[in-house]
Motif scaffolding. Structure first.
Motif, PDB file in Angstrom:
ATOM      1  N   ALA A 274       0.863  -1.185   0.000  1.00 60.15           N
ATOM      2  CA  ALA A 274       0.000   0.000   0.000  1.00 60.15           C
ATOM      3  C   ALA A 274       0.895   1.229   0.000  1.00 60.15           C
ATOM      4  CB  ALA A 274      -0.910  -0.003   1.225  1.00 60.15           C
ATOM      5  N   THR A 276       2.462   4.818   0.420  1.00 61.94           N
ATOM      6  CA  THR A 276       2.367   6.016   1.248  1.00 61.94           C
ATOM      7  C   THR A 276       3.462   6.960   0.800  1.00 61.94           C
ATOM      8  OG1 THR A 276       3.865   5.230   2.959  1.00 61.94           O
ATOM      9  CG2 THR A 276       1.551   4.675   3.226  1.00 61.94           C
ATOM     10  N   ARG A 535       2.080  -4.696   3.177  1.00 61.67           N
ATOM     11  CA  ARG A 535       2.959  -3.740   3.848  1.00 61.67           C
ATOM     12  C   ARG A 535       2.893  -2.393   3.150  1.00 61.67           C
ATOM     13  NH1 ARG A 535       5.363  -8.814   3.746  1.00 61.67           N
ATOM     14  NH2 ARG A 535       6.186  -9.547   5.746  1.00 61.67           N
ATOM     15  N   GLY A 536       3.020  -1.334   3.915  1.00 60.80           N
ATOM     16  CA  GLY A 536       3.062  -0.007   3.346  1.00 60.80           C
ATOM     17  C   GLY A 536       4.394   0.265   2.668  1.00 60.80           C
ATOM     18  N   ARG A 556       3.244   3.796   9.913  1.00 60.24           N
ATOM     19  CA  ARG A 556       3.186   3.553   8.478  1.00 60.24           C
ATOM     20  C   ARG A 556       3.839   2.230   8.091  1.00 60.24           C
ATOM     21  NH1 ARG A 556       5.480   9.467   7.171  1.00 60.24           N
ATOM     22  NH2 ARG A 556       6.772   8.727   8.907  1.00 60.24           N
ATOM     23  N   ASP A 558       3.358  -0.520   9.887  1.00 62.37           N
ATOM     24  CA  ASP A 558       2.500  -1.598  10.370  1.00 62.37           C
ATOM     25  C   ASP A 558       1.858  -2.327   9.197  1.00 62.37           C
ATOM     26  OD1 ASP A 558       3.147  -0.699  12.865  1.00 62.37           O
ATOM     27  OD2 ASP A 558       1.167   0.132  13.320  1.00 62.37           O
ATOM     28  N   TRP A 559       1.550  -3.595   9.395  1.00 61.21           N
ATOM     29  CA  TRP A 559       0.847  -4.350   8.361  1.00 61.21           C
ATOM     30  C   TRP A 559      -0.505  -3.711   8.069  1.00 61.21           C
ATOM     31  CZ3 TRP A 559       1.810 -10.107  10.167  1.00 61.21           C
ATOM     32  CH2 TRP A 559       3.158 -10.411   9.987  1.00 61.21           C
ATOM     33  N   GLN A 560      -0.872  -3.691   6.781  1.00 61.74           N
ATOM     34  CA  GLN A 560      -2.099  -3.039   6.343  1.00 61.74           C
ATOM     35  C   GLN A 560      -3.236  -4.029   6.076  1.00 61.74           C
ATOM     36  OE1 GLN A 560      -1.789   0.440   6.114  1.00 61.74           O
ATOM     37  NE2 GLN A 560       0.239  -0.055   6.948  1.00 61.74           N
TER      38      GLN A 560
END
Length: 887
Positions: A274, A276, A535-536, A556, A558-560
């Motif tokens: 993901a 960011t 993962r981000g 940010r 942390d697992w998504q």
């Protein structure tokens, strides 16, 4: 009916030439001699106290294969047919009776192994073996991870059918335990009884079976070692680019992934990350305090016993070929999982058959099981065969945490501190005082770096006047969340087509495995299961994709969530007409969900692809025998890459050059009698140590696996690469050719000392041996004659690391001893299931006095197999013992 020792054996020592074992067959002379010697020392040391008519014996626990035995709780009679290797085929009227019988048989043949496993997975090993530091350390780590706690949560998550199967299995185990003292169950209890109090084993609990799945997942957990290895390497190199040079991507190896893009039979969406748009302060890698915490974490986790396999050698081969290329006109599937090898071996062969296969009793399956868990993990039923290999997906992440008192920094930017989750575990030690262990967890997972009082939670620097406390390391791992892998085992056993495999794969959350399969109606395919974290993507000093430890104070990272099962790669009837899955990348780079960057580099898989494509091009259809020959292929890709380079190195001294010359004309096969294989592997070991030991800390030194071949191959193109230089030689800068020369000459001198000054006398099998070891009684702390009794004789082995016949060894250890290998081999002909073959590394029995303790070892070592009957007629024809279990 087999000859079974009576409860009142004659008061005499068995004669070496005519003694029979529990199945009536003469035992191998070497094992009988060791048994007699073992009995003598056991008497002398009072290690075995079971005395009948004045004779100390280790035969008392051997199971009775009488024609009729009672198993309380059955609804009807169950028939058990055993073949010449003691492999049972079970026939029952209900699923519950089937698994009750399997539990009874597992307990009969392997109960100490089961009991040892459940003590390990519950963090209670010291309760079994006493005040042994290694056991206490293992308990501390496993309690911190909480395997048993997660298994207890899974009990209410699995299906009602699975719960009923686990309960039935437990009933069967407990029926065998009833009214039997420990020394009636296993000689290990008698030996342990000389050191600690041995109580009657606790009844088997269904959760004991679920906890075993955590051990399997732990040893097959993906890039865990690489993630820690990067951080450890950075502690001395202090250069991210240099570290990444040691961790090349799969494409750098030039080998083929499991699936081509054209083969994937669904629209694969990009998933697994993901985006960011952010920067980060990173993990503070390179600071002494973080380096200490990472090193301590590695030390702590090394305390967990290896139950399945670990490291570069813990992979597997599997492949499946379409019927258009086979002699039978139906698919053929081959699988040989590479695991830790011990005595007894990890697998137990079994057939589980409902008398009438229908929805109420759907099982008609045979294959390989784990003692301690019902069902079949790898094998085939009447419609479908399946094999498993470790996919290596990244399902673990280490988080560097900042801890202050009983709180941890959840968000540095917001200066948000959260309470640590605290619990106290009591570790009971047989014969000593209990130990209190405080377990601390963050939202990411348990804090590992302070386990065992290693002093790894260390002062961290104060930043901007803020007290950031101390650094610690926690672990996020998918298997620490309850899942339904137990359901998947039974779903796989009853699968009939690709849709069934896909449904089972959705349940098969941990470990993440490659599934290859074939059906009797002619289809072949591949399915990727597993619970894969999203993962981000965060910009920072190192990648945020899970290949490096992550800063726990930046949310940010942390697992998504997890990859949608629909996005997991799968294929049916690929264009090539075969699928090869041997731990290499699943798909070409950038296609499909993010799985990992740390694949095996695919030299085994590429060799299998070569063997398959060459035979297809020659127009010769495949047979089961062909597949068995491929499984034993010992051609070395390492030699193919490096020997031409080594032969070009100028070695001035004639004595030293005699070693180099033995490589000329070598066909790169690593047979046991090969002098060239012995010399080449010694050169490889020395090349790695000379090149890298001055640069890397202990724990990050080269083990010699496929990654290191890619690293060295790349460096050969860079003669001035900084890794060639030996940091320990001041004011001297070594280059590639100097290091290659040193590796060649030192290997020649090493083998002169270890074997002979004449290179023609060298042989690989003298160095590369498999010495199977009992997990409790096989170590150096046990008297030598006892070790000799429970540890089979060492076996010279061909093959090596990243060879198809993957008898792995660890170059960082300095030894060529086999550490991992094919724990079993199977080849399934979907056109004639009775023509299939199988073998395990040891045998069906866990009793050292049994002829089935290691009777398959010579056949396995020779690359051969046994017939694998499946139909009722074939099983009956092969049967040497028949037992009826009655209610």
């Amino acid at each position: 009916m087999s000859a079974t020792p009576a409860a009142n054996e004659p008061d005499e020592t068995p004669d070496v030439d005519d003694t029979v074992e529990d199945d009536g067959a003469p035992a191998p002379r070497s094992r009988l001699r060791r048994a007699v010697a073992g009995l003598a020392v056991l008497v002398a040391l009072a290690l075995v106290a079971t005395v009948t008519f004045g004779v100390v014996t280790v035969r008392k626990p051997l199971p009775d294969h009488a024609e009729t035995q009672q198993l309380a709780g059955l609804s009807a009679e169950v028939t058990v047919e055993r073949d010449a290797q003691g492999v049972p085929q079970v026939y029952a009227s209900t699923s519950e009776d089937l698994f009750a019988a399997q539990g009874y048989l597992h307990a009969q043949d392997r109960f100490f192994e089961m009991d040892y496993r459940r003590h390990v997975t519950a963090g209670r090993l010291a309760e079994l073996v006493g005040d042994v530091p290694a056991a206490i350390e293992a308990d501390q780590v496993v309690r911190t991870l909480g395997w048993r706690r997660v298994a207890e949560e899974e009990w209410n998550l699995v299906s009602p059918e699975t719960r009923s199967y686990l309960q039935a299995y437990a009933r069967g185990v407990n029926a065998y335990l009833a009214d039997r003292a420990p020394d009636d169950l296993a000689v290990e209890y008698t030996v342990l009884g000389t050191r600690v109090d041995v109580a009657d084993p606790a009844p088997w609990d269904p959760v004991d079976s679920l906890a075993w799945l955590k051990a399997m997942a732990w040893d097959m957990r993906g890039n865990y070692d690489d993630e820690l290895g990067r951080a450890l390497a950075y502690s001395t190199l202090e250069d991210v680019e240099l570290v990444e040079e040691l961790y090349p991507g799969f494409s750098d190896g030039g080998n083929t992934p499991i699936l081509r893009k054209r083969d994937v039979n669904q629209t694969v969406r990009a998933a697994g990350s993901a985006d960011t748009d952010a920067t980060t302060t990173g993990t503070a890698l390179g600071t002494a305090s973080v380096d200490d915490a990472v090193q301590a974490t590695a030390d702590v986790l090394a305390a967990v016993p290896v139950l399945v396999g670990r490291g570069d050698g813990a992979g597997s081969n599997s492949w499946v070929v379409s019927g258009e290329h086979t002699e039978s006109g139906s698919p053929i599937l081959a699988n040989d999982p590479h695991m830790a090898l011990g005595a007894p071996g990890v697998w137990y062969q079994v057939g589980l058959h409902c008398e009438q296969v229908d929805d109420s009793c759907p099982f008609d399956v045979a294959g390989f099981s784990f003692s301690g868990f019902p069902g079949v993990v790898i094998g085939h039923n009447a419609d479908l065969a399946w094999g498993l290999t470790n996919m290596g997906a990244d399902v673990t992440d280490f988080f560097v945490e900042r801890v202050r008192g009983d709180t941890w920094l959840r968000d540095a930017e917001a200066e948000e501190w959260a309470d640590l989750e605290l619990r106290t575990e009591t570790i009971r030690v047989n014969g000593a005082d209990p130990i209190e262990l405080e377990v601390r967890s963050t939202d990411h997972g348990p804090v590992l770096s302070s386990v065992m009082d290693v002093g790894a939670v260390v002062d961290s620097p104060t930043e901007a006047g803020t007290d950031f406390g101390e650094y610690a390391v926690s672990l996020a791992w998918t298997a620490l969340e309850p899942g339904r892998t137990a359901d998947a085992v039974f779903a796989m056993a009853t699968a009939a087509d690709a849709q069934d495999i896909q449904a089972a794969a959705e349940l098969f959350e941990v470990p993440a495995m490659n599934i290859v399969f074939a059906t009797t109606d002619g289809h072949i395919g591949y399915q990727a299961p597993g619970k894969i974290p999203v993962r981000g993507v965060v910009s920072g000093p190192v990648a945020s994709d899970g290949t490096w430890p992550r800063p726990g104070w930046d949310p940010r990272y942390d697992w998504q969530g997890y990859v949608d099962p629909e996005d997991m790669p799968r294929a049916l009837d690929p264009e090539d007409g075969f699928v090869v899955a041997a731990n290499q990348a699943v798909l070409p780079g950038g296609t499909g969900p993010y799985l990992t960057r740390d694949w095996d580099h695919g030299f085994r898989s590429e060799r299998v692809r070569t063997l398959l494509t060459e035979q297809i091009a020659a127009g010769r259809p495949f047979t089961v025998e062909d597949m068995e020959n491929f499984q034993s292929d010992d051609w070395s890709p390492f030699a193919a890459v490096l020997v031409p380079v080594l032969l070009d190195v100028e070695v001035e001294d004639a004595y030293d050059r005699a070693g180099q010359e033995i490589l000329a004309g070598w066909d790169y096969r690593t047979e046991t009698d090969s002098a060239a294989a012995a010399y080449f592997n010694a050169v490889w070991r020395n090349l790695l140590s000379t090149t890298f030991w001055d640069d890397l800390p202990e724990g990050a030194q080269p083990t010699g696996g496929s990654r290191w071949l890619v690293v060295i191959s790349d460096m050969l193109e860079r003669p001035e690469d900084p890794f060639w230089d030996d940091r320990s030689t001041l004011n001297v800068v070594e280059t590639r050719d100097e290091v290659l020369t040193r590796a060649l000459t030192s290997a020649r001198r090493d083998l002169t000392v270890e074997m002979s000054k004449e290179p023609t006398d060298w042989n690989w099998g003298s160095l590369h041996q498999l010495a199977l070891q009992h997990p409790v009684l096989g170590g150096d702390d046990v008297p030598a004659l006892v070790r000799d009794y429970v540890n089979p004789d060492p076996v010279p082995m061909p093959g090596g690391t990243s060879v198809v016949n993957a008898t792995g060894w660890d170059a960082s250890s300095g030894s060529f001893a086999v550490t991992t290998g094919p724990a079993m081999r199977m080849v399934v002909d979907l056109g004639d299931l009775d023509a299939s073959t199988w073998v395990t590394v040891t045998g069906t029995s866990g009793h050292p006095a049994s002829s089935h303790y290691d009777d398959q070892l010579p056949v396995w070592a020779a690359g051969e197999s046994f017939a694998w009957p499946f139909s009722r007629e074939a099983v009956g024809a092969a049967a040497e013992d028949t037992t009826t279990l009655t209610p």
